[in-house]
Design an enzyme around this catalytic site. Structure first.
Site, PDB file in Angstrom:
ATOM      1  N   HIS A   9      44.016  32.174  41.709  1.00  0.00           N
ATOM      2  CA  HIS A   9      43.753  31.564  40.375  1.00  0.00           C
ATOM      3  C   HIS A   9      45.330  31.017  39.663  1.00  0.00           C
ATOM      4  O   HIS A   9      46.044  31.526  40.374  1.00  0.00           O
ATOM      5  CB  HIS A   9      43.690  32.431  39.061  1.00  0.00           C
ATOM      6  CG  HIS A   9      44.734  33.998  38.685  1.00  0.00           C
ATOM      7  ND1 HIS A   9      45.451  33.863  38.082  1.00  0.00           N
ATOM      8  CD2 HIS A   9      44.612  35.096  39.084  1.00  0.00           C
ATOM      9  CE1 HIS A   9      46.239  35.104  38.655  1.00  0.00           C
ATOM     10  NE2 HIS A   9      45.238  36.025  38.461  1.00  0.00           N
ATOM     11  N   GLU A  35      40.740  42.468  40.473  1.00  0.00           N
ATOM     12  CA  GLU A  35      42.099  42.917  40.866  1.00  0.00           C
ATOM     13  C   GLU A  35      42.328  44.051  41.093  1.00  0.00           C
ATOM     14  O   GLU A  35      40.997  44.971  40.329  1.00  0.00           O
ATOM     15  CB  GLU A  35      43.318  42.069  40.400  1.00  0.00           C
ATOM     16  CG  GLU A  35      44.771  42.551  40.239  1.00  0.00           C
ATOM     17  CD  GLU A  35      45.391  41.722  42.175  1.00  0.00           C
ATOM     18  OE1 GLU A  35      44.649  42.500  42.959  1.00  0.00           O
ATOM     19  OE2 GLU A  35      45.700  41.151  42.045  1.00  0.00           O
TER      20      GLU A  35
END
Length: 203
Positions: A9, A79
């Site tokens: 990202h 994550e």
């Protein structure tokens, strides 16, 4: 057989300041949005059989600005859970725990390297059959995608520590002579120039 395209990202306020960010659901910074739009140019014309993303907003927004249609979100692409170290920098953590290394120690109140490796192994197990139809794109985060890259080539999760991954970069996993290999890693995409400041403005 298709390839696996990894997309980290774009920049967030915490990634810019190197603060560990897992479950904290941050938006992209303006620079992060520019990075994500630049990905659209790099990805233009690429035929993707499937696009999977972490459910975090920073990953979903990156995919959207990059012009990707997400087929599904996958919590296993989230994550690394930093637990008690969420929002802290490595330098800050070393003030109280100078020997700490996420790649070997994991995070108190969060995940161990083995736990992260297990869920990224699940991602690989799910997407490998999809490669028969072409390239699969995964939009996610630095540490988890680094672990996925290591696991793809048969290395332990800790080997992800050797695979630096910057924001809004492209990496490619594939095969050579029947072996799993890293074809490309941490490839930046050209960024458009930032808008020039308005010199006529007065404050």
């Amino acid at each position: 057989m298709g390839e696996i395209l990894l997309i980290r990202h774009g920049e967030t306020a915490w990634s810019a300041s190197r603060r560990h960010t897992s479950y904290t659901d941050l938006e992209l910074t303006p620079h992060g949005e520019r990075q994500a739009r630049a990905l659209a140019t790099a990805l233009a014309g690429r035929d993707l059989a499937r696009v999977l993303a972490s459910p975090r907003r920073r990953a979903l927004r990156t995919a959207d600005l990059a012009g990707l249609r997400i087929d599904a979100t996958d919590e296993d692409l989230a994550e690394w859970n930093y637990g008690d170290y969420e929002g802290r920098t490595t330098a800050d953590i070393h003030q109280t725990d100078p020997g700490w290394n996420i790649w070997t120690d994991g995070c108190p109140g969060g995940e161990s390297p083995a736990q992260v490796g297990e869920r990224l192994d699940r991602v690989l197990a799910r997407i490998t059959p999809l490669l028969d139809a072409g390239t699969v794109a995964l939009v996610g985060h630095a540490h988890s995608l680094r672990v996925l890259g290591a696991r793809w080539i048969g290395l332990p999760p800790a080997a992800g520590g050797l695979l630096r991954l910057d924001t809004a970069t492209l990496s490619l996993l594939g095969h050579e002579h029947g072996r799993r290999v890293i074809l490309r890693w941490n490839q930046p995409v050209p960024q458009p120039p930032a808008a020039a400041p308005d010199r006529a403005a007065r404050h």
